[in-house]
Write a protein that holds these residues in place. Sequence first.
Motif, PDB file in Angstrom:
ATOM      1  N   SER A  53       0.828  -1.206   0.000  1.00  0.00           N
ATOM      2  CA  SER A  53       0.000   0.000   0.000  1.00  0.00           C
ATOM      3  C   SER A  53       0.861   1.254   0.000  1.00  0.00           C
ATOM      4  CB  SER A  53      -0.929   0.013   1.216  1.00  0.00           C
ATOM      5  OG  SER A  53      -1.842  -1.049   1.148  1.00  0.00           O
ATOM      6  N   ALA A  54       1.962   1.220   0.738  1.00  0.00           N
ATOM      7  CA  ALA A  54       2.867   2.372   0.775  1.00  0.00           C
ATOM      8  C   ALA A  54       3.455   2.625  -0.607  1.00  0.00           C
ATOM      9  CB  ALA A  54       3.973   2.154   1.802  1.00  0.00           C
ATOM     10  N   LYS A  55       3.886   1.557  -1.273  1.00  0.00           N
ATOM     11  CA  LYS A  55       4.473   1.712  -2.608  1.00  0.00           C
ATOM     12  C   LYS A  55       3.451   2.225  -3.621  1.00  0.00           C
ATOM     13  CE  LYS A  55       8.089  -1.689  -1.926  1.00  0.00           C
ATOM     14  NZ  LYS A  55       8.579  -3.034  -2.207  1.00  0.00           N
ATOM     15  N   ALA A  56       2.183   1.850  -3.436  1.00  0.00           N
ATOM     16  CA  ALA A  56       1.120   2.252  -4.359  1.00  0.00           C
ATOM     17  C   ALA A  56       0.438   3.553  -3.922  1.00  0.00           C
ATOM     18  CB  ALA A  56       0.088   1.136  -4.471  1.00  0.00           C
ATOM     19  N   HIS A  57       0.898   4.142  -2.820  1.00  0.00           N
ATOM     20  CA  HIS A  57       0.318   5.374  -2.275  1.00  0.00           C
ATOM     21  C   HIS A  57      -1.171   5.209  -1.956  1.00  0.00           C
ATOM     22  CE1 HIS A  57       4.063   7.347  -3.289  1.00  0.00           C
ATOM     23  NE2 HIS A  57       3.971   6.824  -4.497  1.00  0.00           N
ATOM     24  N   GLN A  58      -1.537   4.052  -1.459  1.00  0.00           N
ATOM     25  CA  GLN A  58      -2.914   3.766  -1.062  1.00  0.00           C
ATOM     26  C   GLN A  58      -3.030   3.950   0.452  1.00  0.00           C
ATOM     27  OE1 GLN A  58      -3.183  -0.239  -2.583  1.00  0.00           O
ATOM     28  NE2 GLN A  58      -4.084   0.463  -4.514  1.00  0.00           N
ATOM     29  N   TRP A  59      -3.127   5.207   0.859  1.00  0.00           N
ATOM     30  CA  TRP A  59      -3.050   5.548   2.280  1.00  0.00           C
ATOM     31  C   TRP A  59      -4.219   4.980   3.075  1.00  0.00           C
ATOM     32  CZ3 TRP A  59       1.580   6.115   1.513  1.00  0.00           C
ATOM     33  CH2 TRP A  59       2.137   6.988   0.584  1.00  0.00           C
ATOM     34  N   ALA A  60      -5.425   5.009   2.532  1.00  0.00           N
ATOM     35  CA  ALA A  60      -6.582   4.495   3.272  1.00  0.00           C
ATOM     36  C   ALA A  60      -6.429   2.990   3.534  1.00  0.00           C
ATOM     37  CB  ALA A  60      -7.867   4.783   2.503  1.00  0.00           C
ATOM     38  N   LYS A  61      -5.985   2.257   2.532  1.00  0.00           N
ATOM     39  CA  LYS A  61      -5.770   0.814   2.712  1.00  0.00           C
ATOM     40  C   LYS A  61      -4.654   0.571   3.721  1.00  0.00           C
ATOM     41  CE  LYS A  61      -4.959  -3.564   0.344  1.00  0.00           C
ATOM     42  NZ  LYS A  61      -4.748  -4.170   1.619  1.00  0.00           N
ATOM     43  N   MET A  62      -3.627   1.401   3.656  1.00  0.00           N
ATOM     44  CA  MET A  62      -2.502   1.259   4.581  1.00  0.00           C
ATOM     45  C   MET A  62      -2.977   1.462   6.025  1.00  0.00           C
ATOM     46  SD  MET A  62       1.110   3.154   4.098  1.00  0.00           S
ATOM     47  CE  MET A  62       2.476   2.904   5.188  1.00  0.00           C
ATOM     48  N   ILE A  63      -3.786   2.489   6.239  1.00  0.00           N
ATOM     49  CA  ILE A  63      -4.335   2.749   7.578  1.00  0.00           C
ATOM     50  C   ILE A  63      -5.193   1.571   8.042  1.00  0.00           C
ATOM     51  CG2 ILE A  63      -6.043   4.157   8.822  1.00  0.00           C
ATOM     52  CD1 ILE A  63      -3.554   5.698   8.716  1.00  0.00           C
ATOM     53  N   ALA A  64      -6.023   1.042   7.156  1.00  0.00           N
ATOM     54  CA  ALA A  64      -6.884  -0.086   7.530  1.00  0.00           C
ATOM     55  C   ALA A  64      -6.050  -1.302   7.933  1.00  0.00           C
ATOM     56  CB  ALA A  64      -7.817  -0.434   6.363  1.00  0.00           C
ATOM     57  N   ASP A  65      -5.011  -1.602   7.163  1.00  0.00           N
ATOM     58  CA  ASP A  65      -4.147  -2.728   7.520  1.00  0.00           C
ATOM     59  C   ASP A  65      -3.379  -2.466   8.807  1.00  0.00           C
ATOM     60  OD1 ASP A  65      -4.565  -4.823   5.612  1.00  0.00           O
ATOM     61  OD2 ASP A  65      -3.644  -3.551   4.093  1.00  0.00           O
ATOM     62  N   LEU A  66      -2.973  -1.231   9.016  1.00  0.00           N
ATOM     63  CA  LEU A  66      -2.283  -0.884  10.264  1.00  0.00           C
ATOM     64  C   LEU A  66      -3.200  -1.109  11.463  1.00  0.00           C
ATOM     65  CD1 LEU A  66      -0.294   2.318   9.297  1.00  0.00           C
ATOM     66  CD2 LEU A  66       0.660   0.265  10.351  1.00  0.00           C
ATOM     67  N   GLU A  67      -4.457  -0.706  11.340  1.00  0.00           N
ATOM     68  CA  GLU A  67      -5.393  -0.879  12.456  1.00  0.00           C
ATOM     69  C   GLU A  67      -5.595  -2.351  12.790  1.00  0.00           C
ATOM     70  OE1 GLU A  67      -8.828   1.354  11.249  1.00  0.00           O
ATOM     71  OE2 GLU A  67      -7.881   3.260  11.757  1.00  0.00           O
ATOM     72  N   LEU A  68      -5.707  -3.175  11.758  1.00  0.00           N
ATOM     73  CA  LEU A  68      -5.851  -4.618  11.994  1.00  0.00           C
ATOM     74  C   LEU A  68      -4.588  -5.205  12.605  1.00  0.00           C
ATOM     75  CD1 LEU A  68      -7.708  -5.568   8.690  1.00  0.00           C
ATOM     76  CD2 LEU A  68      -8.673  -5.552  11.014  1.00  0.00           C
ATOM     77  N   MET A  69      -3.425  -4.771  12.104  1.00  0.00           N
ATOM     78  CA  MET A  69      -2.165  -5.268  12.636  1.00  0.00           C
ATOM     79  C   MET A  69      -1.971  -4.852  14.096  1.00  0.00           C
ATOM     80  SD  MET A  69       1.745  -4.494  11.830  1.00  0.00           S
ATOM     81  CE  MET A  69       1.554  -3.266  13.083  1.00  0.00           C
ATOM     82  N   ILE A  70      -2.374  -3.639  14.421  1.00  0.00           N
ATOM     83  CA  ILE A  70      -2.273  -3.167  15.814  1.00  0.00           C
ATOM     84  C   ILE A  70      -3.102  -4.048  16.738  1.00  0.00           C
ATOM     85  CG2 ILE A  70      -2.985  -1.286  17.362  1.00  0.00           C
ATOM     86  CD1 ILE A  70      -2.039   0.662  15.097  1.00  0.00           C
ATOM     87  N   ALA A  71      -4.323  -4.357  16.342  1.00  0.00           N
ATOM     88  CA  ALA A  71      -5.183  -5.214  17.175  1.00  0.00           C
ATOM     89  C   ALA A  71      -4.548  -6.586  17.374  1.00  0.00           C
ATOM     90  CB  ALA A  71      -6.564  -5.343  16.529  1.00  0.00           C
ATOM     91  N   LEU A  72      -3.969  -7.128  16.321  1.00  0.00           N
ATOM     92  CA  LEU A  72      -3.318  -8.437  16.427  1.00  0.00           C
ATOM     93  C   LEU A  72      -2.081  -8.373  17.319  1.00  0.00           C
ATOM     94  CD1 LEU A  72      -3.627  -9.460  12.683  1.00  0.00           C
ATOM     95  CD2 LEU A  72      -4.816 -10.554  14.613  1.00  0.00           C
ATOM     96  N   ALA A  73      -1.275  -7.333  17.141  1.00  0.00           N
ATOM     97  CA  ALA A  73      -0.057  -7.190  17.943  1.00  0.00           C
ATOM     98  C   ALA A  73      -0.390  -7.027  19.424  1.00  0.00           C
ATOM     99  CB  ALA A  73       0.766  -6.005  17.437  1.00  0.00           C
ATOM    100  N   GLU A  74      -1.452  -6.311  19.717  1.00  0.00           N
ATOM    101  CA  GLU A  74      -1.877  -6.164  21.116  1.00  0.00           C
ATOM    102  C   GLU A  74      -2.274  -7.512  21.706  1.00  0.00           C
ATOM    103  OE1 GLU A  74      -4.946  -3.200  20.639  1.00  0.00           O
ATOM    104  OE2 GLU A  74      -3.586  -1.594  21.291  1.00  0.00           O
ATOM    105  N   GLN A  75      -2.902  -8.350  20.892  1.00  0.00           N
ATOM    106  CA  GLN A  75      -3.383  -9.653  21.344  1.00  0.00           C
ATOM    107  C   GLN A  75      -2.253 -10.536  21.864  1.00  0.00           C
ATOM    108  OE1 GLN A  75      -5.544 -11.752  18.294  1.00  0.00           O
ATOM    109  NE2 GLN A  75      -5.972 -13.488  19.594  1.00  0.00           N
ATOM    110  N   ILE A  76      -1.062 -10.420  21.262  1.00  0.00           N
ATOM    111  CA  ILE A  76       0.042 -11.290  21.701  1.00  0.00           C
ATOM    112  C   ILE A  76       1.155 -10.506  22.407  1.00  0.00           C
ATOM    113  CG2 ILE A  76      -0.437 -13.156  20.085  1.00  0.00           C
ATOM    114  CD1 ILE A  76       1.830 -12.090  18.317  1.00  0.00           C
TER     115      ILE A  76
END
Length: 126
Positions: A53-76
């Motif tokens: 997403s960063a390479k494609a400048h797709q900021w909204a998708k990047m934010i969405a994936d970051l939010e999901l990754m944050i939730a997962l990282a918090e879980q473990i």
Amino acid sequence: MAQVSRFTCDEASALDPARIVVLYAQLGQVAAEHVISTTMEDIAQHLVAIEKSAKAHQWAKMIADLELMIALAEQIGLSSMVLVAQDLQSCIDANDHIAQAAVLARLMRLADRSLTEVWDLGDLRL
């Protein structure tokens, strides 16, 4: 004459082992190991998607994936990854592409160390 300096990035990952212990206590060994390994695979997939997403400048998708990754990282218990991912979100929100590239590189380095640390901790069979 210009002098070239070489910097090494050696940031320790911050893993909350108590979170892993709680997972083992709540779920039992087999289920906890399954949750941890599945979560780590999901985090890795989100990291790949974030880079794309960063390479494609797709900021909204990047934010969405970051939010999901944050939730997962918090879980473990990957607290450093959570903080760096939140910093990356701030860079995207501020439209600061230079800082964003630097923080993304930091997130990738930290993710590599953090995921390895979780695997190593899992080998201890808490």
